[in-house]
Design an enzyme around this catalytic site. Structure first.
Site, PDB file in Angstrom:
ATOM      1  N   PRO A  29       3.975   8.393  -6.253  1.00 17.07           N
ATOM      2  CA  PRO A  29       3.626   8.197  -4.746  1.00 17.07           C
ATOM      3  C   PRO A  29       3.883   6.858  -4.431  1.00 17.07           C
ATOM      4  O   PRO A  29       3.006   5.998  -4.881  1.00 17.07           O
ATOM      5  CB  PRO A  29       2.500   8.908  -4.712  1.00 17.07           C
ATOM      6  N   CYS A  31       3.801   4.441  -0.275  1.00 20.00           N
ATOM      7  CA  CYS A  31       3.620   4.438   1.024  1.00 20.00           C
ATOM      8  C   CYS A  31       5.144   3.834   1.648  1.00 20.00           C
ATOM      9  O   CYS A  31       5.915   3.485   1.014  1.00 20.00           O
ATOM     10  CB  CYS A  31       2.297   3.782   1.645  1.00 20.00           C
ATOM     11  N   TYR A 175     -10.434   5.512  -3.401  1.00 17.35           N
ATOM     12  CA  TYR A 175     -10.350   6.835  -2.409  1.00 17.35           C
ATOM     13  C   TYR A 175     -11.738   7.802  -2.813  1.00 17.35           C
ATOM     14  O   TYR A 175     -12.234   7.639  -3.786  1.00 17.35           O
ATOM     15  CB  TYR A 175      -9.164   7.637  -2.332  1.00 17.35           C
ATOM     16  N   ARG A 295       6.816  -2.215 -12.260  1.00 18.23           N
ATOM     17  CA  ARG A 295       7.872  -3.152 -11.833  1.00 18.23           C
ATOM     18  C   ARG A 295       9.046  -2.945 -12.663  1.00 18.23           C
ATOM     19  O   ARG A 295       9.773  -4.177 -12.997  1.00 18.23           O
ATOM     20  CB  ARG A 295       7.669  -4.359 -11.173  1.00 18.23           C
ATOM     21  N   CYS A 344       8.511  -9.129  -4.312  1.00 21.21           N
ATOM     22  CA  CYS A 344       7.945  -9.851  -3.078  1.00 21.21           C
ATOM     23  C   CYS A 344       6.801  -9.205  -2.344  1.00 21.21           C
ATOM     24  O   CYS A 344       6.093  -9.869  -1.374  1.00 21.21           O
ATOM     25  CB  CYS A 344       9.042 -10.299  -2.111  1.00 21.21           C
ATOM     26  N   CYS A 359      12.919  -3.494   2.789  1.00 22.36           N
ATOM     27  CA  CYS A 359      12.928  -4.322   1.681  1.00 22.36           C
ATOM     28  C   CYS A 359      13.805  -5.546   1.463  1.00 22.36           C
ATOM     29  O   CYS A 359      14.871  -5.427   2.218  1.00 22.36           O
ATOM     30  CB  CYS A 359      13.625  -3.007   0.701  1.00 22.36           C
TER      31      CYS A 359
END
Ligand code: ADP
Ligand code: SF4
Length: 673
Positions: A29, A31, A175, A295, A344, A359
C-alpha cells in the site's frame, strides 16, 4: 532477451491464504495523493503497476468509516456502495493483468483530526489528535470498540464485494490499532495495560475479518517490527513478543517500521534494504509469508533476500512508482532498463500537499488516466522534423529519450565533458550519489536509440544553431544560483553581495574550496543549503547556516527529511540561525537581522554562500525566438526541482506535433451527483 534463470525464484507463485500471488513482486500500500477524490486516476495508476508485472497491487490507506478521515492528506475510502463502485474500478484495472488486488483498511484514531467529517477523533485514551491540531481524541468506551469492529467487518465485506483478494488489518504507523498496541495504552480494561491486552483488538480483528471474508480473501497485517531507536539498533523486543503471540493468525505479514523517515527514508539517510536488520527475525517466528520494503531496485538484492529467507515477497512502493515495469524488465532480461528510484521522496510530496503523486524518475506517474501517458509506450512522431536539444541536464536528457522513442532524429549538445547537468554535479554532494541515476537511466536508453546523437564539450551559440538548421530547437540550458541574495525574503540585492567573498552553490559544485568561517544563507528552503553546509563542515570549516525560516530546510518536511537533516546539521556542530535574514555582507563579517524585531547582530565570516534563488539561463532562447522554431524546457524555463525539469522535458516531447485539449489540457475526476 530471455530471463536470466537465476531470477526464476522471483517469478514463483506464492500462496497467501486462499489466494495465490502469481509472483513475488508485491506493490505494498502506498499513498498517491489521489484517494477517494480521483477514482479514475488512481485506478489507471494501479492498473499500470499490474501491467508492469507486479503480481500484487494494493490500494493506499482506505478509511473504513467517517469517524476517521485524514484530510488534507488524501485517503481512499470504503464507507458505502458509492465507494464500492469506485474501488471496483481499481480492482478491475489490477485484475485485467492477472494480479491480486489488496486493500489497506484503515482507521486513524487519534492521528486524524477529521477536518472533513468533523467527527470527534477516537483513541484508546485522550491524546492530542492530528498533526499539531488543537484537538484531542475521545476515549473509546467498550461500545466504541464494538462499533469499530463492526465498521471494520462491514468495510471488509464491502472490500470483498468490490473484488479485492487481500484485506488488510492495518496495525502500524501510529494509526488506531497501533495506538492500542503501544505501551502508552494504559487502559484499565481488557484492551490496555499488559501486552496481551494491548494486542487484543488486533487479534480479534484478524480473527473476525478472517471469519467474515477469509473464504475468498487473504487477511494481511501491516505491522511495525520495531519500537524505535537508531536505524542500526532498533528496539524489536516487544514487537517480537507480539508477533509471536499472533504468529500464524493472519495469512500474510506486511512488515514495516513506524518511523516514516526510516521506513521510507531518502537515499541521503537510508540505504537500499535499510530495514533488513530490523525485520530479518520475522520469518523465524511465523509460518506465514512475509513481505517488506527497502527501496529495492536491484534484482540481485531481491534474490538475496528471498534466498536468505528474509522475505517471501519483494515489497515496493517507490521502486514501483519510479518504474512500474521492473518485473517485466527482469522477466525479459532487460535489467539494465530498470529506471531506478533515486530515493528523493518527491513522490511523497503529493500526499503531504493533497495533490496527485509525481515522481522524479517517472514523469508519467499520476498522468496515466488524465493525460493518457504510459511509462513504456509513447506515440510515434507526428512529423519528420529534426530536433536539436541544447543542454544535457535532466530536462534535455529526458526530452532526448522521449523524442528518440517517438522516432525523431535528435541531436543533443552539452557544453561540459559529461552529461547530467545539475544531477551530475549534485550527486557528488554528501548522500546524494543515487541522484546520478536520473542521468544513468537516460544515458542507457540514449545508447540504445540509433536516432539520438549527443556531443560533449560542445557549447553551442545562436550562429552555430542557425548554421545547423534543425527544424526545432529545444533550449535546456538550466539555471544558475543568484549571487545577489534575491529570493523569498529579499526582493532586491543584499548590500555587499558583490564583494569577492560571496559565492553560490554553483561555485561549490564546480569544486571551489572557500575559506572559513562560512555563512550559508538559505532562503531556498529545500536541500541545497543544508547539504552545502554539511559538505563544508566535513571539509573542516566552521559553518553557520542562516535562514529566515523557522527551521532549516523547511520544505523537506514534505519529503520526510527535515528532522534527519536538522539532526545531521546539529550533530556536525554546524551553528544554526533561524528566523534571521542576511542584512548585509562585509569583508570579514555579515550582519544578521531578526525577521521579527529587526534587531541586528554581526557574525565574523570569510565566505558567504548564497542559496536563495536561481536565474534561468535563457539568453540563447531569447536570441533565437521569432527566428526559428524554438522552445525552452526545464530550469531554463523556470527553475524548480529535478522532477519538474524531467517532467518539462517529457511533456515537450509528448506534445510535439500533437494537439493538446484546451482550455483544460487533461481529464478531470469530477463526480457530479
Ligand atoms: P535542467 O535541470 O533544466 O535539465 P541543468 O542545469 O541540469 O538544467 O542542465 C543544463 C545543461 O545545459 C548543463 O549541463 C549545461 O552545461 C548545459 N548548457 C548550458 N548552456 C549550453 C550551451 N550553450 N550549449 C550546450 N550546453 C549548454
Ligand atoms: Fe523514487 Fe524519487 Fe520517484 Fe519517489 S519521486 S519513486 S523517491 S525517484
Amino acid at each position: 532477451m530471455p530471463r536470466d534463470p537465476r531470477f526464476d525464484l522471483l517469478f514463483e507463485p506464492v500462496e497467501i491464504g486462499p489466494v495465490t500471488a502469481p509472483n513475488r513482486f508485491y506493490q505494498v500500500p502506498h499513498c498517491t495523493g489521489m484517494g477517494y477524490r480521483r477514482p479514475n486516476s488512481v485506478a489507471a495508476l494501479r492498473g499500470v503497476k499490474a501491467e508492469g508485472g507486479w503480481g500484487t497491487v494494493c490500494t493506499e490507506y482506505c478509511s473504513i468509516h467517517p469517524s476517521s478521515d485524514d484530510e488534507p492528506y488524501p485517503t481512499a475510502s470504503i464507507w458505502d456502495d458509492d465507494d464500492v463502485k469506485a474501488m471496483s474500478m481499481t480492482v478491475e484495472a489490477i485484475h485485467e493483468h492477472g494480479a491480486l488486488a489488496g486493500i489497506e483498511l484503515w482507521h486513524g484514531g487519534a492521528s486524524s483530526a477529521n477536518h472533513y467529517t468533523r467527527e470527534t477523533p477516537l483513541g484508546p485514551s485522550s491524546r492530542p489528535a492530528g498533526v499539531n491540531d488543537p484537538l484531542q481524541s475521545r476515549v473509546m468506551e467498550k461500545a466504541d470498540i464494538q462499533d469499530l469492529k463492526m465498521w471494520h467487518l462491514e468495510a471488509a465485506r464491502r472490500a470483498k464485494r468490490a473484488g479485492f483478494d487481500i484485506v488488510y488489518v492495518y496495525a502500524a504507523h501510529w494509526y488506531l490499532i497501533h495506538q492500542f498496541l503501544q505501551p502508552s495504552n494504559q487502559r484499565t480494561d481488557e484492551y490496555g495495560g499488559s501486552l496481551e491486552n494491548r494486542a487484543r483488538l488486533l487479534k480479534e480483528l484478524i480473527i473476525e475479518t478472517k471469519e467474515e471474508v477469509g473464504d475468498t480473501c487473504a487477511v494481511a497485517v501491516r505491522f511495525s517490527a520495531s519500537a524505535g531507536g537508531d536505524d542500526n539498533d532498533q528496539d524489536t523486543a516487544e514487537p517480537r513478543e507480539m508477533l509471536e503471540l499472533l504468529a500464524d493468525l493472519p495469512d500474510l505479514w506486511d512488515i514495516t517500521v513506524h518511523d516514516y523517515s526510516y521506513e521510507m527514508g531518502t537515499s541521503r539517510f537510508v540505504p537500499e534494504a535499510g530495514l533488513e536488520k530490523t525485520m530479518s527475525w520475522v520469518k523465524s517466528v511465523t509460518n506465514k509469508p512475509v513481505v517488506s520494503v527497502g527501496r529495492f531496485t536491484s534484482p540481485e538484492t531481491m534474490l538475496r533476500l528471498v534466498r536468505q529467507g528474509v522475505v517471501d515477497l519483494i515489497g515496493a512502493a517507490r521502486p514501483s512508482i519510479a518504474d512500474p515495469f521492473i518485473p517485466t524488465k527482469i522477466a525479459e532480461g532487460r535489467e539494465d532498463e530498470i529506471r531506478e528510484c533515486i530515493g528523493c521522496n518527491i513522490c511523497y510530496v503529493g500526499d503531504q500537499t493533497g495533490t496527485p503523486i509525481r515522481c522524479t524518475q517517472n514523469p508519467t506517474m499520476g498522468e496515466e488516466w488524465r493525460r493518457g501517458w504510459h511509462p513504456e509506450h509513447i506515440p510515434e512522431k507526428g512529423s519528420d522534423s529534426s530536433i536539436l536539444i541544447v543542454g544535457g541536464g535532466p530536462a534535455g536528457l529526458e526530452a532526448a529519450v522521449a523524442l528518440g522513442k517517438r522516432g525523431y532524429d535528435v541531436a543533443l549538445t552539452e557544453a561540459r565533458r559529461e552529461l547530467g547537468g545539475r544531477v551530475a554535479l549534485e550527486s557528488r554532494l554528501p548522500g546524494l550519489a543515487q541522484w546520478g541515476r536520473v542521468r544513468d537511466w537516460r544515458l542507457t536508453m540514449i545508447e540504445k536509440l540509433k536516432n539520438v546523437d549527443y556531443f560533449l564539450e560542445s557549447e553551442i551559440d545562436e550562429g552555430q544553431i542557425r548554421e545547423y538548421q534543425p527544424d526545432h530547437v529545444v533550449i535546456a540550458t538550466g539555471a544558475k544560483w543568484r549571487r545577489d541574495g534575491v529570493g523569498r525574503w529579499h526582493d532586491g540585492p543584499i548590500p555587499g553581495w558583490d564583494t569577492t567573498n560571496v559565492i553560490t552553490p554553483d561555485d561549490i559544485l564546480a569544486g571551489f574550496q572557500p575559506e572559513g568561517p562560512v555563512v550559508v544563507y538559505d532562503d531556498d528552503h529545500y536541500y541545497i543549503g543544508g547539504v552545502v553546509a554539511e559538505l563544508l563542515r566535513r571539509d573542516g570549516l566552521e559553518v553557520t547556516l542562516v535562514t529566515p525560516a523557522n527551521e532549516i530546510s523547511t520544505w523537506t518536511r514534505h519529503t520526510e527529511e527535515q528532522y534527519r537533516i536538522q539532526q545531521r546539521i546539529v550533530g556536525l556542530d554546524i551553528s544554526i540561525e533561524t528566523c534571521m535574514a542576511l542584512a548585509s555582507v562585509d569583508a570579514d563579517h555579515v550582519v544578521l537581522e531578526s525577521i521579527y524585531t529587526g534587531k541586528t547582530r554581526e557574525i565574523a565570516t570569510a565566505t558567504v554562500v548564497m542559496a536563495t534563488s536561481r536565474t534561468p539561463q535563457d539568453a540563447l532562447y531569447h536570441r533565437l525566438v521569432g527566428q526559428m522554431s524554438v522552445d525552452r524546457i526545464g530550469d531554463c524555463l523556470a527553475p524548480g526541482t529535478i522532477a519538474t525539469a524531467v517532467y518539462s522535458g517529457h511533456k515537450f516531447a509528448r506534445e510535439l506535433d500533437t494537439s493538446v485539449p484546451a482550455p483544460v489540457p487533461f481529464l478531470r475526476d469530477i463526480r457530479v451527483v
